[in-house]
Design a protein around this motif. Structure first.
Motif, PDB file in Angstrom:
ATOM      1  N   VAL A   1       9.413 -11.628  -3.997  1.00 37.77           N
ATOM      2  CA  VAL A   1       8.510 -10.541  -4.394  1.00 37.77           C
ATOM      3  C   VAL A   1       8.674  -9.336  -3.461  1.00 37.77           C
ATOM      4  CG1 VAL A   1       6.370 -11.184  -3.161  1.00 37.77           C
ATOM      5  CG2 VAL A   1       6.227 -10.107  -5.403  1.00 37.77           C
ATOM      6  N   SER A   2       9.059  -9.597  -2.220  1.00 41.90           N
ATOM      7  CA  SER A   2       9.307  -8.487  -1.287  1.00 41.90           C
ATOM      8  C   SER A   2      10.452  -7.602  -1.771  1.00 41.90           C
ATOM      9  CB  SER A   2       9.684  -9.015   0.104  1.00 41.90           C
ATOM     10  OG  SER A   2       8.597  -9.656   0.675  1.00 41.90           O
ATOM     11  N   ARG A   3      11.486  -8.257  -2.323  1.00 36.71           N
ATOM     12  CA  ARG A   3      12.630  -7.482  -2.828  1.00 36.71           C
ATOM     13  C   ARG A   3      12.174  -6.559  -3.965  1.00 36.71           C
ATOM     14  NH1 ARG A   3      16.972 -12.468  -3.408  1.00 36.71           N
ATOM     15  NH2 ARG A   3      16.084 -13.595  -1.648  1.00 36.71           N
ATOM     16  N   LEU A   4      11.323  -7.096  -4.830  1.00 37.05           N
ATOM     17  CA  LEU A   4      10.787  -6.290  -5.939  1.00 37.05           C
ATOM     18  C   LEU A   4       9.955  -5.120  -5.415  1.00 37.05           C
ATOM     19  CD1 LEU A   4       9.341  -8.662  -8.691  1.00 37.05           C
ATOM     20  CD2 LEU A   4      10.977  -6.810  -9.028  1.00 37.05           C
ATOM     21  N   LEU A   5       9.060  -5.420  -4.472  1.00 34.66           N
ATOM     22  CA  LEU A   5       8.174  -4.394  -3.919  1.00 34.66           C
ATOM     23  C   LEU A   5       8.992  -3.254  -3.320  1.00 34.66           C
ATOM     24  CD1 LEU A   5       5.453  -6.581  -2.077  1.00 34.66           C
ATOM     25  CD2 LEU A   5       5.187  -5.345  -4.236  1.00 34.66           C
ATOM     26  N   ASP A   6      10.039  -3.638  -2.587  1.00 34.44           N
ATOM     27  CA  ASP A   6      10.870  -2.629  -1.927  1.00 34.44           C
ATOM     28  C   ASP A   6      11.638  -1.797  -2.948  1.00 34.44           C
ATOM     29  OD1 ASP A   6       9.973  -3.485   0.466  1.00 34.44           O
ATOM     30  OD2 ASP A   6      11.774  -4.625   1.004  1.00 34.44           O
ATOM     31  N   ARG A   7      12.287  -2.486  -3.881  1.00 42.73           N
ATOM     32  CA  ARG A   7      13.124  -1.788  -4.844  1.00 42.73           C
ATOM     33  C   ARG A   7      12.304  -0.800  -5.682  1.00 42.73           C
ATOM     34  NH1 ARG A   7      17.678  -1.974  -8.421  1.00 42.73           N
ATOM     35  NH2 ARG A   7      18.758  -2.958  -6.685  1.00 42.73           N
ATOM     36  N   LEU A   8      11.107  -1.240  -6.073  1.00 42.59           N
ATOM     37  CA  LEU A   8      10.282  -0.403  -6.958  1.00 42.59           C
ATOM     38  C   LEU A   8       9.427   0.590  -6.168  1.00 42.59           C
ATOM     39  CD1 LEU A   8       9.084  -3.240  -9.383  1.00 42.59           C
ATOM     40  CD2 LEU A   8      10.781  -1.472  -9.929  1.00 42.59           C
TER      41      LEU A   8
ATOM     42  N   SER B   1       0.833  -1.201   0.000  1.00 45.28           N
ATOM     43  CA  SER B   1       0.000   0.000   0.000  1.00 45.28           C
ATOM     44  C   SER B   1       0.871   1.256   0.000  1.00 45.28           C
ATOM     45  CB  SER B   1      -0.917   0.008   1.220  1.00 45.28           C
ATOM     46  OG  SER B   1      -0.217   0.492   2.351  1.00 45.28           O
ATOM     47  N   THR B   2       0.240   2.392  -0.176  1.00 43.02           N
ATOM     48  CA  THR B   2       0.975   3.671  -0.144  1.00 43.02           C
ATOM     49  C   THR B   2       1.676   3.867   1.200  1.00 43.02           C
ATOM     50  OG1 THR B   2      -1.031   4.796   0.575  1.00 43.02           O
ATOM     51  CG2 THR B   2      -0.554   4.858  -1.779  1.00 43.02           C
ATOM     52  N   HIS B   3       1.225   3.169   2.245  1.00 43.26           N
ATOM     53  CA  HIS B   3       1.878   3.272   3.560  1.00 43.26           C
ATOM     54  C   HIS B   3       2.986   2.240   3.736  1.00 43.26           C
ATOM     55  CE1 HIS B   3      -1.187   6.089   4.687  1.00 43.26           C
ATOM     56  NE2 HIS B   3      -2.135   5.216   4.441  1.00 43.26           N
ATOM     57  N   GLY B   4       3.247   1.433   2.704  1.00 44.06           N
ATOM     58  CA  GLY B   4       4.302   0.426   2.799  1.00 44.06           C
ATOM     59  C   GLY B   4       3.841  -0.883   3.422  1.00 44.06           C
ATOM     60  N   GLU B   5       2.552  -0.970   3.758  1.00 44.15           N
ATOM     61  CA  GLU B   5       2.036  -2.233   4.295  1.00 44.15           C
ATOM     62  C   GLU B   5       2.037  -3.269   3.161  1.00 44.15           C
ATOM     63  OE1 GLU B   5      -1.975  -4.195   6.358  1.00 44.15           O
ATOM     64  OE2 GLU B   5      -2.106  -2.195   5.506  1.00 44.15           O
ATOM     65  N   THR B   6       2.420  -4.510   3.474  1.00 44.17           N
ATOM     66  CA  THR B   6       2.423  -5.548   2.438  1.00 44.17           C
ATOM     67  C   THR B   6       1.567  -6.744   2.849  1.00 44.17           C
ATOM     68  OG1 THR B   6       4.390  -6.565   3.403  1.00 44.17           O
ATOM     69  CG2 THR B   6       4.760  -5.019   1.595  1.00 44.17           C
ATOM     70  N   CYS B   7       1.133  -7.498   1.866  1.00 44.19           N
ATOM     71  CA  CYS B   7       0.459  -8.771   2.138  1.00 44.19           C
ATOM     72  C   CYS B   7       0.708  -9.707   0.964  1.00 44.19           C
ATOM     73  CB  CYS B   7      -1.030  -8.570   2.382  1.00 44.19           C
ATOM     74  SG  CYS B   7      -1.943  -8.020   0.952  1.00 44.19           S
ATOM     75  N   PHE B   8       0.581 -10.990   1.230  1.00 43.96           N
ATOM     76  CA  PHE B   8       0.924 -12.019   0.246  1.00 43.96           C
ATOM     77  C   PHE B   8      -0.168 -13.077   0.216  1.00 43.96           C
ATOM     78  CE2 PHE B   8       4.586 -10.238   2.354  1.00 43.96           C
ATOM     79  CZ  PHE B   8       5.375  -9.817   1.294  1.00 43.96           C
ATOM     80  N   TYR B   9      -0.585 -13.454  -0.966  1.00 43.69           N
ATOM     81  CA  TYR B   9      -1.578 -14.529  -1.092  1.00 43.69           C
ATOM     82  C   TYR B   9      -0.866 -15.875  -1.114  1.00 43.69           C
ATOM     83  CZ  TYR B   9      -5.306 -11.220  -2.093  1.00 43.69           C
ATOM     84  OH  TYR B   9      -6.236 -10.220  -1.997  1.00 43.69           O
ATOM     85  N   PRO B  10      -1.585 -16.936  -0.736  1.00 39.43           N
ATOM     86  CA  PRO B  10      -1.025 -18.279  -0.928  1.00 39.43           C
ATOM     87  C   PRO B  10      -0.677 -18.472  -2.405  1.00 39.43           C
ATOM     88  CG  PRO B  10      -3.040 -18.364   0.384  1.00 39.43           C
ATOM     89  CD  PRO B  10      -2.919 -16.960  -0.113  1.00 39.43           C
TER      90      PRO B  10
END
Lengths: 363, 363
Positions: free
Chosen positions: B228-235, B189-198
């Motif tokens: 995917v976390s690495r991608l989310l963070d980098r981008l 999210s715009t606040h940096g909160e993340t979530c992951f689906y199975p």
């Protein structure tokens, strides 16, 4: 496939949202400028009595339905002469008059509260001679969400009550010392297939529904199904129906039925395998009805007036927010929150959170 | 709150349907006459390069998003100069070029298949001297659903493959002897909160996804989340992202990512507590993300070309039909069926029914 809907409020909106998932298109007829279903349908702004508009709707739609029971019966009949309309107009007329409705219940051996027909102040005064109090005076037509109802506590209140309902034809109903208010949502398709949702247990405040909780394996389930089945058969009904009931110490009394999708069935959106809106569409289009099985535990909280902060709602992990894109106004239903959870303990925890959240903010 | 969407296809349609439930409004920009999202949004028929239309969209919308990764980067950047657009244009540009994308994976220590850069027939011939076959020649841009890809079985096929991709800049990828194709859908999210689906386990046919099955507690879940976390963070990513992966005997290799809601995440509509479409909306509007928990067992079957009879689908008690209101055409995705069931045995039974049903009718 195009479905026409008389009415463009939240019920039409939710029917259209469910129906779009199945690939269908929607046309709503509603006299207001931008009803909340307009953003998910082709909206015709016309009066419900506008015969040209009604004919146009009938011509464009493969099937027509409605979202409220005060659709003028003549309008429904006009549409029926061109294209199928479900539920049929007879289901409308039976519920538009409380006396006709109660009489229908009696004919079908569905228990109701005792009642008297009131056509004049004199009728009320006659009743007062040996009647029991408190009792509820209800206009025969145009009552919903507690409107058109006055509680009479003693014979002293008779005149004031009669003035409050403006001398409209009415019935006087014995006050029912109920233990629970429940409702059953059922559907019947054009092929006669039926299905029944688990009972909803409902809490009202000032005549408006506050919350409903779905009850799995309720001891009243089978009798409620029996009652509503008699109605479905008699009315040759098609679509979703809701039957509201009072459970007293030793009886299950029918209060009224609604020939439409119903507020006490909103929990089915996440709480049942197939929601009431989709099953309404399936029923009127003659498609197989979907499973009504409860998924875990489910409840629904109405948002009335100013809603709580959206972030507070969405922070509750099993809460599902449904807003109708309506301007908040005191007493106005602007959305609801569904709660669905497999774990009973967590369900109860989040139920309490939502009870507090919606209690604080509603007006 | 108004959300603008570049693209008016089924992904935009499903974003809008999920977002209407939260009370939001939608505007789609799509150059076609009546894209399938038009019936659930205000639709502007303009080219994606039309700067006037883009500015108008940016002005009317509180936030803009897109449903496909081939949105011209310049258009996304133009919008960004007026109003927030998520995911940000950098997430677009990184995935529009396979070489940039693979290089990004390498920088983030995300394993990929071995690859060589191919700018000419000579590059292919050089590779042939000591390269391994089979290998896959992929154009660097504009590939999706298997388009822009040619399998080269031996050096004899080099010239024909080069002609098939019309000499476009490309990469040559070692053929991966994978055991499973999987994907992970995540949100930030715009606040940096993340979530992951199975994880989704995916089956393709002719380069097009046929079905996905949600996998609870998959042994690869944690490594996939890590990638995917690495991608989310980098981008500095905002919205739903999908990362497609190949699992080989002893490695998990990233294939590509999609900066949008994704076909392999459609099962989340009934199969997860909060679906990917709602979490995309929540993410881009800075709302708390919803639970991604799997509800029972879930799978998704694409409907490609002519669909099976609707009554056959709806007769399967745990099948949930989603049609996009698109004309059937060979090879065209016109809908999907989700299966969701608590009982494992019944799930497997209905999975087989749906495999047969969708196998027979698709083309």
């Amino acid at each position: 496939m195009k479905v026409g809907i008389l009415g463009g409020g939240q019920l039409a909106r939710m029917i259209a949202l469910a129906g779009h998932e199945l690939g269908f298109q929607f046309i709503t007829l509603d006299p207001t400028m931008a009803p909340c279903a307009a953003s998910v349908s082709q909206h015709f702004m016309h009066d419900y009595n506008d015969t040209t508009a009604l004919k146009q709707l009938a011509e464009l739609a493969d099937v027509v339905t409605f979202e409220f029971e005060n659709v003028p019966a003549a309008s429904a009949e006009l549409i029926e002469s061109f294209t199928p309309i479900y539920p049929s107009p007879v289901a409308l007329t039976s519920t538009q008059d409380r006396l006709v409705e109660k009489t229908l219940f009696q004919e079908l051996d569905i228990s109701t509260a005792d009642f008297a027909v009131i056509n004049s102040l004199a009728d009320l005064q006659t009743y007062a001679c040996d009647g029991q109090w408190p009792a509820i005076l209800k206009t025969r037509s145009e009552g919903y969400d507690g409107k058109g109802q006055v509680i009479i506590k003693s014979p002293d209140d008779i005149e004031s009550a009669w003035h409050q309902i403006k001398g409209a034809p009415a019935i006087l109903e014995a006050f029912v010392p109920f233990e629970r208010e429940i409702s059953i949502i059922a559907a019947r398709s054009t092929h006669g297939e039926t299905c029944f949702y688990p009972l909803s247990e409902n809490s009202h405040e000032n005549g408006i529904l506050k919350f409903s909780i779905a009850r799995a394996n309720d001891p009243m389930q089978s009798l409620a199904e029996d009652y509503v089945s008699r109605l479905l058969d008699r009315l040759n009904y098609v679509g979703i129906i809701a039957l509201e009931l009072f459970q007293t110490k030793d009886a299950l009394l029918a209060n009224e039925y609604a020939p439409r999708v119903h507020n006490t069935g909103h929990w089915t959106m996440e709480g049942a395998e197939t929601c009431q809106f989709e099953n309404h569409i399936r029923a009127i289009l003659g498609l197989p009805l979907g499973s009504t099985a409860l998924i875990g535990h489910a409840a629904m909280f109405n948002l009335i007036g100013k809603p709580p902060e959206i972030t507070d709602i969405l922070s509750i992990s099993h809460a599902h927010l449904h807003l109708y894109d309506k301007e908040p106004r005191c007493g106005r239903k602007i959305g609801h929150i569904n709660l669905r959870c497999d774990d009973k303990l967590m369900f109860n925890e989040q139920l309490n959170l939502l009870l507090n959240l919606t209690k604080l903010s509603n007006c």
